[in-house]
Every structure is written in structure tokens, then in C-alpha cells.
Design a protein around this motif. Structure first.
Motif, PDB file in Angstrom:
ATOM      1  N   SER A 219      23.620   6.784 -41.808  1.00 15.02           N
ATOM      2  CA  SER A 219      24.074   6.137 -42.095  1.00 15.02           C
ATOM      3  C   SER A 219      23.619   4.706 -42.356  1.00 15.02           C
ATOM      4  CB  SER A 219      26.020   6.263 -41.131  1.00 15.02           C
ATOM      5  OG  SER A 219      25.170   5.616 -40.645  1.00 15.02           O
ATOM      6  N   SER A 220      23.144   3.968 -41.473  1.00 16.01           N
ATOM      7  CA  SER A 220      22.587   2.417 -41.640  1.00 16.01           C
ATOM      8  C   SER A 220      21.112   2.796 -43.116  1.00 16.01           C
ATOM      9  CB  SER A 220      21.331   2.568 -40.178  1.00 16.01           C
ATOM     10  OG  SER A 220      22.243   2.737 -38.951  1.00 16.01           O
ATOM     11  N   HIS A 221      21.480   3.698 -43.441  1.00 15.35           N
ATOM     12  CA  HIS A 221      20.208   3.427 -44.973  1.00 15.35           C
ATOM     13  C   HIS A 221      21.091   2.642 -46.483  1.00 15.35           C
ATOM     14  CE1 HIS A 221      17.689   4.127 -48.260  1.00 15.35           C
ATOM     15  NE2 HIS A 221      16.457   4.112 -47.327  1.00 15.35           N
ATOM     16  N   SER A 222      22.282   3.787 -45.977  1.00 11.17           N
ATOM     17  CA  SER A 222      23.586   3.730 -46.703  1.00 11.17           C
ATOM     18  C   SER A 222      24.386   1.948 -46.257  1.00 11.17           C
ATOM     19  CB  SER A 222      24.923   4.927 -47.143  1.00 11.17           C
ATOM     20  OG  SER A 222      23.908   6.096 -47.398  1.00 11.17           O
ATOM     21  N   TYR A 223      24.626   1.471 -45.180  1.00 11.47           N
ATOM     22  CA  TYR A 223      24.347   0.544 -44.802  1.00 11.47           C
ATOM     23  C   TYR A 223      24.212  -0.208 -45.013  1.00 11.47           C
ATOM     24  CZ  TYR A 223      25.209  -3.725 -41.582  1.00 11.47           C
ATOM     25  OH  TYR A 223      25.651  -4.741 -41.299  1.00 11.47           O
ATOM     26  N   VAL A 224      22.754  -0.465 -45.030  1.00 16.39           N
ATOM     27  CA  VAL A 224      22.132  -1.713 -46.024  1.00 16.39           C
ATOM     28  C   VAL A 224      22.134  -1.898 -47.885  1.00 16.39           C
ATOM     29  CG1 VAL A 224      19.326  -1.671 -46.481  1.00 16.39           C
ATOM     30  CG2 VAL A 224      20.061  -1.270 -44.105  1.00 16.39           C
ATOM     31  N   ALA A 225      21.953  -0.300 -48.515  1.00 19.23           N
ATOM     32  CA  ALA A 225      22.823  -0.168 -49.770  1.00 19.23           C
ATOM     33  C   ALA A 225      23.498  -1.463 -49.915  1.00 19.23           C
ATOM     34  CB  ALA A 225      22.427   0.946 -50.485  1.00 19.23           C
ATOM     35  N   LEU A 226      24.664  -0.846 -49.624  1.00 17.48           N
ATOM     36  CA  LEU A 226      25.378  -1.937 -49.647  1.00 17.48           C
ATOM     37  C   LEU A 226      25.504  -3.206 -49.110  1.00 17.48           C
ATOM     38  CD1 LEU A 226      28.639   0.464 -48.491  1.00 17.48           C
ATOM     39  CD2 LEU A 226      27.489   0.359 -50.649  1.00 17.48           C
ATOM     40  N   ARG A 227      25.165  -3.293 -48.331  1.00 19.95           N
ATOM     41  CA  ARG A 227      25.244  -5.080 -48.021  1.00 19.95           C
ATOM     42  C   ARG A 227      23.623  -5.838 -48.619  1.00 19.95           C
ATOM     43  NH1 ARG A 227      26.431  -8.354 -45.749  1.00 19.95           N
ATOM     44  NH2 ARG A 227      24.995  -8.505 -43.488  1.00 19.95           N
ATOM     45  N   LEU A 228      23.083  -4.963 -49.501  1.00 24.69           N
ATOM     46  CA  LEU A 228      22.135  -5.190 -50.534  1.00 24.69           C
ATOM     47  C   LEU A 228      22.891  -5.579 -51.240  1.00 24.69           C
ATOM     48  CD1 LEU A 228      19.322  -6.171 -52.041  1.00 24.69           C
ATOM     49  CD2 LEU A 228      19.235  -3.216 -52.421  1.00 24.69           C
ATOM     50  N   LEU A 229      24.157  -5.236 -52.032  1.00 28.84           N
ATOM     51  CA  LEU A 229      24.981  -5.316 -53.024  1.00 28.84           C
ATOM     52  C   LEU A 229      25.844  -6.419 -52.283  1.00 28.84           C
ATOM     53  CD1 LEU A 229      25.410  -1.645 -54.496  1.00 28.84           C
ATOM     54  CD2 LEU A 229      23.985  -3.075 -55.378  1.00 28.84           C
ATOM     55  N   GLY A 230      26.518  -6.512 -51.412  1.00 28.49           N
ATOM     56  CA  GLY A 230      26.819  -8.248 -51.382  1.00 28.49           C
ATOM     57  C   GLY A 230      28.082  -7.069 -50.976  1.00 28.49           C
ATOM     58  N   PHE A 231      28.123  -5.852 -50.425  1.00 34.36           N
ATOM     59  CA  PHE A 231      29.634  -5.343 -49.541  1.00 34.36           C
ATOM     60  C   PHE A 231      29.884  -6.037 -48.485  1.00 34.36           C
ATOM     61  CE2 PHE A 231      31.004  -1.394 -51.673  1.00 34.36           C
ATOM     62  CZ  PHE A 231      30.391  -1.895 -52.731  1.00 34.36           C
ATOM     63  N   PRO A 232      31.022  -6.763 -48.920  1.00 37.87           N
ATOM     64  CA  PRO A 232      31.580  -7.873 -47.041  1.00 37.87           C
ATOM     65  C   PRO A 232      31.367  -6.891 -45.768  1.00 37.87           C
ATOM     66  CG  PRO A 232      33.188  -8.094 -49.099  1.00 37.87           C
ATOM     67  CD  PRO A 232      32.272  -7.220 -49.684  1.00 37.87           C
ATOM     68  N   ARG A 233      32.044  -5.999 -46.688  1.00 36.89           N
ATOM     69  CA  ARG A 233      33.197  -5.328 -45.467  1.00 36.89           C
ATOM     70  C   ARG A 233      32.579  -3.827 -45.212  1.00 36.89           C
ATOM     71  NH1 ARG A 233      39.792  -5.604 -46.524  1.00 36.89           N
ATOM     72  NH2 ARG A 233      39.013  -5.314 -48.910  1.00 36.89           N
ATOM     73  N   VAL A 234      31.266  -3.421 -43.940  1.00 37.46           N
ATOM     74  CA  VAL A 234      30.791  -2.758 -44.541  1.00 37.46           C
ATOM     75  C   VAL A 234      30.751  -2.229 -43.073  1.00 37.46           C
ATOM     76  CG1 VAL A 234      28.886  -1.231 -44.853  1.00 37.46           C
ATOM     77  CG2 VAL A 234      29.915  -2.995 -46.179  1.00 37.46           C
ATOM     78  N   ARG A 235      30.494  -0.982 -42.045  1.00 36.46           N
ATOM     79  CA  ARG A 235      30.670  -0.685 -41.001  1.00 36.46           C
ATOM     80  C   ARG A 235      29.450   0.400 -40.855  1.00 36.46           C
ATOM     81  NH1 ARG A 235      36.864  -1.606 -37.775  1.00 36.46           N
ATOM     82  NH2 ARG A 235      37.333  -0.952 -40.226  1.00 36.46           N
ATOM     83  N   VAL A 236      29.604   1.263 -39.958  1.00 36.36           N
ATOM     84  CA  VAL A 236      29.013   2.758 -39.104  1.00 36.36           C
ATOM     85  C   VAL A 236      29.273   2.764 -38.161  1.00 36.36           C
ATOM     86  CG1 VAL A 236      26.552   3.533 -38.469  1.00 36.36           C
ATOM     87  CG2 VAL A 236      26.732   2.163 -40.244  1.00 36.36           C
ATOM     88  N   TYR A 237      29.885   4.103 -38.250  1.00 37.79           N
ATOM     89  CA  TYR A 237      30.376   4.560 -37.494  1.00 37.79           C
ATOM     90  C   TYR A 237      28.952   5.716 -36.139  1.00 37.79           C
ATOM     91  CZ  TYR A 237      32.820   8.844 -35.133  1.00 37.79           C
ATOM     92  OH  TYR A 237      32.975  10.098 -34.240  1.00 37.79           O
ATOM     93  N   HIS A 238      28.134   5.163 -35.725  1.00 36.77           N
ATOM     94  CA  HIS A 238      27.041   5.246 -35.759  1.00 36.77           C
ATOM     95  C   HIS A 238      27.141   6.592 -34.603  1.00 36.77           C
ATOM     96  CE1 HIS A 238      26.670   3.938 -31.247  1.00 36.77           C
ATOM     97  NE2 HIS A 238      25.705   4.472 -30.932  1.00 36.77           N
ATOM     98  N   ARG A 239      28.377   6.736 -34.007  1.00 34.62           N
ATOM     99  CA  ARG A 239      27.987   8.118 -32.244  1.00 34.62           C
ATOM    100  C   ARG A 239      28.195   9.138 -33.996  1.00 34.62           C
ATOM    101  NH1 ARG A 239      29.143   7.199 -27.740  1.00 34.62           N
ATOM    102  NH2 ARG A 239      29.896   8.908 -27.097  1.00 34.62           N
ATOM    103  N   SER A 240      28.788   9.379 -35.408  1.00 33.67           N
ATOM    104  CA  SER A 240      28.740  10.229 -36.507  1.00 33.67           C
ATOM    105  C   SER A 240      29.518  10.904 -36.401  1.00 33.67           C
ATOM    106  CB  SER A 240      27.147  10.094 -37.089  1.00 33.67           C
ATOM    107  OG  SER A 240      27.317   8.903 -37.773  1.00 33.67           O
ATOM    108  N   TRP A 241      28.931  12.513 -36.529  1.00 30.53           N
ATOM    109  CA  TRP A 241      29.423  14.020 -36.305  1.00 30.53           C
ATOM    110  C   TRP A 241      29.108  14.608 -35.658  1.00 30.53           C
ATOM    111  CZ3 TRP A 241      33.671  15.641 -39.013  1.00 30.53           C
ATOM    112  CH2 TRP A 241      33.706  17.685 -38.838  1.00 30.53           C
ATOM    113  N   ALA A 242      27.817  13.837 -34.992  1.00 30.79           N
ATOM    114  CA  ALA A 242      27.780  14.335 -33.361  1.00 30.79           C
ATOM    115  C   ALA A 242      28.960  14.548 -32.328  1.00 30.79           C
ATOM    116  CB  ALA A 242      26.200  14.073 -33.134  1.00 30.79           C
ATOM    117  N   GLU A 243      29.348  13.217 -32.438  1.00 29.39           N
ATOM    118  CA  GLU A 243      30.384  12.990 -31.830  1.00 29.39           C
ATOM    119  C   GLU A 243      32.102  13.648 -32.145  1.00 29.39           C
ATOM    120  OE1 GLU A 243      32.178   9.853 -29.331  1.00 29.39           O
ATOM    121  OE2 GLU A 243      33.056   9.535 -31.769  1.00 29.39           O
TER     122      GLU A 243
END
Length: 255
Positions: A219-243
């Protein structure tokens, strides 16, 4: 954000810290001169009921401090997996409030293809004091994901491979695999192609985005992709499907 060879070699080396996020044996075989080593899983808790969950923030701050990370330094992370591990560190640094951070686009392979040298010499890291200032707008919990469902401009992205998504996913999540962020050369797609990819999936910079994967890495990889594109509102649910997948109280769907 992704950076290039020239960006990490230009200027006063004392102001730029390059961190190799590969296994120790790979680092010892050859790394970018001056790079410090960080194990790919060093920031993950060793004993947690949720795989991939982060260590205590204080422990992460201490770990980064031993590498010389401080608020006034530019930090560049790289790996040899298309930025898979380096991206988690970029997201984590932004969550900790450190903005001057980048991923080396193309990683070690890209460095070598550009003529960058390797060394087996160990860099001397002078410990520093690093104290983060957590940025909640970069991080999401399960409760945030549930609340986000009601946001009219909210989009939840599951970046796992389609097979994993089909076997079980959050009902309102759309599947946009993280691997689609990369070209055949292992680098992030050019910005126009990357934007077209996400727009084709119905995701634009106007959206309020949360993304998740299995254990908080992809998920962090796609976070970087969207930040690269200037998306202002991007969050990572880092506990993800494991939780999420392990909690019987949370809604789930299959395809």
C-alpha cells in the motif's frame, strides 16, 4: 518522492542520508557509496497479533536516529524490488512529519544502469536525535476506514493482486494492484501514464483516498505513486487485511 542518481549525488553529502533497505547480505555484497543499512523489516513489530504492524513510534525514532536521521537532513531510500520496501519508509517518514524524503527511482538496478558505482565499504553513521511529529492525515485505522465509507468523495483502494482480492476484501474497496505503478524497467511509470492509469480506475486528485494491502508494505508503494502525482489526501491503512481479515466483526466480501 522518486528521485534520480544526480539528485542523491549532488551537493554536500553530509546533508543527504542514503539508506539501503535490502537484506544485510545483499548490502554487504555491494551498495551505493555512503549508504547506511536498514533491514527491510526493521520497523515492523517482532511480536504482534497483526502481521506487519509497526513498532512503537519511540522505537522507530531511536532506530532512525542511529542511522543519523534528523529533521534537517534529506533522506533517500532504495531497494532492489521496484521500491517495494523503500516506499514503506517514505510513507513512514511522512507519517512522522519528515517531508524531505525520496525513493530512488529504479532502485539499485537503476543506479547501476546509470553508471553509479558500488562499494563494500561500510559507511560511518553519526547518531542523531530524531523526533517525529505524527501526521494523522497520512495514516488510517480500521475505524477510519469504516467512517471513510460515508465520505462522498472517498475511495478505498486494495492494492493486492487480483487473486488475493477475490478471495476476500473490504466490500467497498476497489482493486488497483500496486505492481501496475511500474513500467517494464522497474521504475515508476511517467507521471502522465501513471495519472492515466489511476483515472482509468476512477481515481482522481479530487478524491479522499485510503489504501491498504496485506501487511502494510504494498500500500505504501501506491501511496508514493499518488503523492508523486500530487494527490493531497492520501492515507495508508497500514494494518491492512492482516487486521481486517482476522476480525470477525468487520465486513468482508468475495468476488
Amino acid at each position: 518522492m522518486p528521485t534520480t542518481q544526480s539528485a542523491i549525488t549532488a551537493g554536500d553529502g553530509a546533508e543527504v542520508i542514503v539508506i539501503d533497505v535490502r537484506p544485510r547480505d545483499a548490502f554487504d555484497e555491494g551498495h551505493i557509496p555512503g549508504a547506511r543499512h536498514l533491514d527491510p523489516n526493521a520497523v515492523a513489530a517482532e511480536h504482534s497479533p497483526v502481521s506487519g504492524s509497526l513498532r512503537a513510534i519511540g522505537e522507530i525514532e531511536s532506530l532512525l536516529g542511529t542511522l543519523g536521521v534528523s529533521a534537517d537532513r534529506r533522506i533517500v531510500f532504495y531497494d532492489d524490488r521496484g521500491g517495494f520496501h523503500a516506499a514503506r519508509m517514505l510513507w513512514l517518514m511522512e507519517y512522522l512529519g519528515h517531508q524531505n524524503v525520496a525513493v530512488l527511482n529504479g532502485g539499485l538496478t537503476g543506479w547501476q544502469e546509470a553508471g553509479g558505482p558500488l562499494t563494500t565499504d561500510a559507511a560511518v553513521a553519526f547518531p542523531a536525535r530524531f523526533q517525529g511529529a505524527l501526521s494523522p492525515r497520512r495514516h488510517a485505522t480500521a475505524d477510519d476506514v469504516l467512517e471513510h465509507r460515508r465520505a462522498p468523495d472517498g475511495v478505498l483502494i486494495d492494492v493486492r493482486p487480483p487473486k488475493m482480492y477475490d478471495e476476500g476484501h473490504i466490500p467497498w474497496a476497489i482493486n488497483i494492484p500496486w505492481s501496475k505503478n511500474l513500467g517494464d524497467d522497474g521504475r515508476f511509470l511517467p507521471a502522465d501514464a501513471l495519472m492515466a492509469h489511476f483515472k482509468g480506475c476512477g481515481v482522481t486528485p479530487e478524491h479522499n483516498v485510503i489504501m491498504h494491502c496485506q501487511v502494510g508494505l504494498a500500500s505504501s508503494h501506491s501511496y508514493v505513486a499518488l503523492r508523486l502525482l500530487g494527490f493531497p489526501r492520501v492515507r495508508v491503512y497500514h494494518r491492512s487485511w492482516a487486521e481486517w481479515g482476522g476480525d470477525p466483526a468487520l465486513p468482508k466480501a468475495t468476488s
